[in-house]
Enzyme design. Structure first.
Site, PDB file in Angstrom:
ATOM      1  N   THR A   1       0.924  -1.238   0.047  1.00 51.88           N
ATOM      2  CA  THR A   1      -0.049  -0.043  -0.081  1.00 51.88           C
ATOM      3  C   THR A   1       0.557   1.361   0.135  1.00 51.88           C
ATOM      4  O   THR A   1       0.527   2.217  -0.551  1.00 51.88           O
ATOM      5  CB  THR A   1      -1.057   0.050   1.331  1.00 51.88           C
ATOM      6  OG1 THR A   1      -1.852  -1.392   1.226  1.00 51.88           O
ATOM      7  CG2 THR A   1      -1.693   1.296   1.478  1.00 51.88           C
TER       8      THR A   1
ATOM      9  N   SER B   1       1.917  -7.379  -0.599  1.00 55.91           N
ATOM     10  CA  SER B   1       2.530  -8.313   0.044  1.00 55.91           C
ATOM     11  C   SER B   1       1.841  -9.893   0.363  1.00 55.91           C
ATOM     12  O   SER B   1       2.404 -10.853   0.800  1.00 55.91           O
ATOM     13  CB  SER B   1       2.791  -8.136   1.470  1.00 55.91           C
ATOM     14  OG  SER B   1       1.699  -7.818   2.233  1.00 55.91           O
TER      15      SER B   1
ATOM     16  N   THR C   1       1.695  -4.410   4.203  1.00 54.38           N
ATOM     17  CA  THR C   1       1.559  -4.961   5.491  1.00 54.38           C
ATOM     18  C   THR C   1       0.822  -5.953   5.904  1.00 54.38           C
ATOM     19  O   THR C   1       0.887  -6.717   7.063  1.00 54.38           O
ATOM     20  CB  THR C   1       0.734  -3.706   6.459  1.00 54.38           C
ATOM     21  OG1 THR C   1      -0.762  -3.712   5.756  1.00 54.38           O
ATOM     22  CG2 THR C   1       1.222  -2.263   6.240  1.00 54.38           C
ATOM     23  N   ASP C   2       0.227  -6.526   4.774  1.00 54.11           N
ATOM     24  CA  ASP C   2      -0.358  -8.091   5.039  1.00 54.11           C
ATOM     25  C   ASP C   2       0.585  -9.128   5.425  1.00 54.11           C
ATOM     26  O   ASP C   2       0.285  -9.972   6.481  1.00 54.11           O
ATOM     27  CB  ASP C   2      -1.135  -8.273   3.994  1.00 54.11           C
ATOM     28  CG  ASP C   2      -2.257  -7.346   3.687  1.00 54.11           C
ATOM     29  OD1 ASP C   2      -2.640  -6.769   4.637  1.00 54.11           O
ATOM     30  OD2 ASP C   2      -2.902  -7.614   2.443  1.00 54.11           O
TER      31      ASP C   2
END
Ligand code: ASP
Length: 347
Positions: free
Chosen positions: A42, A79, A113-114
């Protein structure tokens, strides 16, 4: 050069940063030097897909107040598209960058961030240097109101240049918080304060005037681990499956037939499992495949032998995802049951 850069206007600094970024060469005059390795996520999301690593960095000319920056685009993916192969190549690249530049202050990895906690933990176990490696991302895209990426990136560079961050292992920096790679979980689907370390808390904070560290992690990491991935072409295949209410263990039976190098079972609290999963575990073990119990609950440890002396292994307080990473690295070294459990207990 640094002082004149500090005095110059924002647009001049942006132009200067763009020059660095596009040349991707070191320019003398800065006390600190940082490489930003961009992977996507993101923080690198544009209106029509992922933007370049250069664009991510160019948007934050204030970085030049803290370090000379060299940017290297590793990948341009969300990710959720990360694979163990990416982890391996990323760790190898981080190690190579440190080897090539003994004066480098630190490395910042921008990342979605995932799966950030997974990549951070992999690097935490495989980077062979004590200099800071800071993994950073954002929850909001650059185009959103109150985008958090630029501030997070600036804070990550500040941490990467802080002497306090040396020897602290791989750090995750978002929302002014500094987390240890081993401890952080993504805990919220949307909010910027998503990375937390349940029970253990943050290592420190990035305040406006200083990088403040309150504690260190005692778990061995980076240069103190036994994992050398420099010659590794791939990681052993480790599958993961959850136990759940009423499971008949069919997933485990299927995995026993597939015969991966290892299996992680995400268990209920305390390592407890359903009767169906217990049968499935026996099938996996009978197929000669090591299986690790890891609790799906974030707080506390799995205590004692909850596997009923079955020969299954236990990851005490690691998330199932992180237990999988550790099992992959362990299986690259050994298939001995006791050794595998020692490694699971050590990191
Ligand atoms: N889609 C994003 C990712 O790559 C989510 C994020 O970065 O926050 O993980």
């Amino acid at each position: 050069m640094l002082s004149s850069m500090k005095r110059s206007s924002l647009s001049a600094r942006r132009a200067a940063l763009m020059a660095f970024v596009s040349l991707t060469i070191a320019t003398p005059g800065f006390a600190q030097r940082v490489v930003i390795l961009t992977t996507g996520g993101t923080i690198a999301s544009g209106a029509s897909g992922q933007i370049s690593g250069e664009s991510v960095v160019e948007a934050v000319p204030q970085l030049l107040d803290h370090a000379e920056i060299r940017v290297e685009e590793f990948s341009r993916i969300g990710s959720s598209q990360m694979t163990p192969d990416h982890w391996l190549r990323l760790a190898q690249r981080v190690n190579a960058i440190f080897r090539e530049d003994p004066e480098l202050s630190g490395i910042v990895v921008t990342h979605g961030t995932d799966t950030m906690d997974e990549t951070a933990f992999f690097l935490n176990l495989t980077v062979r240097d004590t200099r800071p490696v800071v993994v950073v991302g954002s929850m909001r895209t650059p185009g959103e109101i109150s985008a958090d990426g630029p501030a997070n990136l600036l804070n990550a560079v500040r941490v990467a240049t802080s002497p306090k961050a040396v020897g602290q292992g791989v750090l995750v920096v978002l929302n002014e918080d500094i987390g240890a790679a081993r401890d952080v979980w993504k805990t919220h689907n949307r909010r910027v304060e998503t990375f937390r370390s349940p029970e253990l808390g943050f290592l420190g904070f990035v305040d406006p005037d200083a990088v403040v560290l309150h504690r260190s992690t005692l778990w061995p990491h980076t240069a103190a681990t036994e994992f050398d991935v420099s010659e590794l072409a791939s990681l052993p295949e480790v599958e993961m499956t959850p136990d759940y209410t009423g499971s008949d263990g069919a997933m485990l039976t299927w995995l026993a037939e597939r015969k991966p190098a290892g299996v992680v079972l995400a268990t209920f609290a305390g390592g407890r499992i359903s009767p169906g999963a217990r049968e499935g575990v026996q099938t996996v073990l009978a197929a000669g495949v090591p299986i690790v119990f890891a609790s799906r609950v974030p707080g506390g440890r799995i205590v004692g032998d909850v596997t009923g002396n079955s020969g299954a292994l236990v990851a005490r307080d690691l998330s199932p995802h992180k237990a999988r990473i550790l099992l992959m690295l362990a299986l690259a070294i050994t298939r001995d049951r006791q050794e595998l459990q020692r490694i699971l207990d050590t990191y």
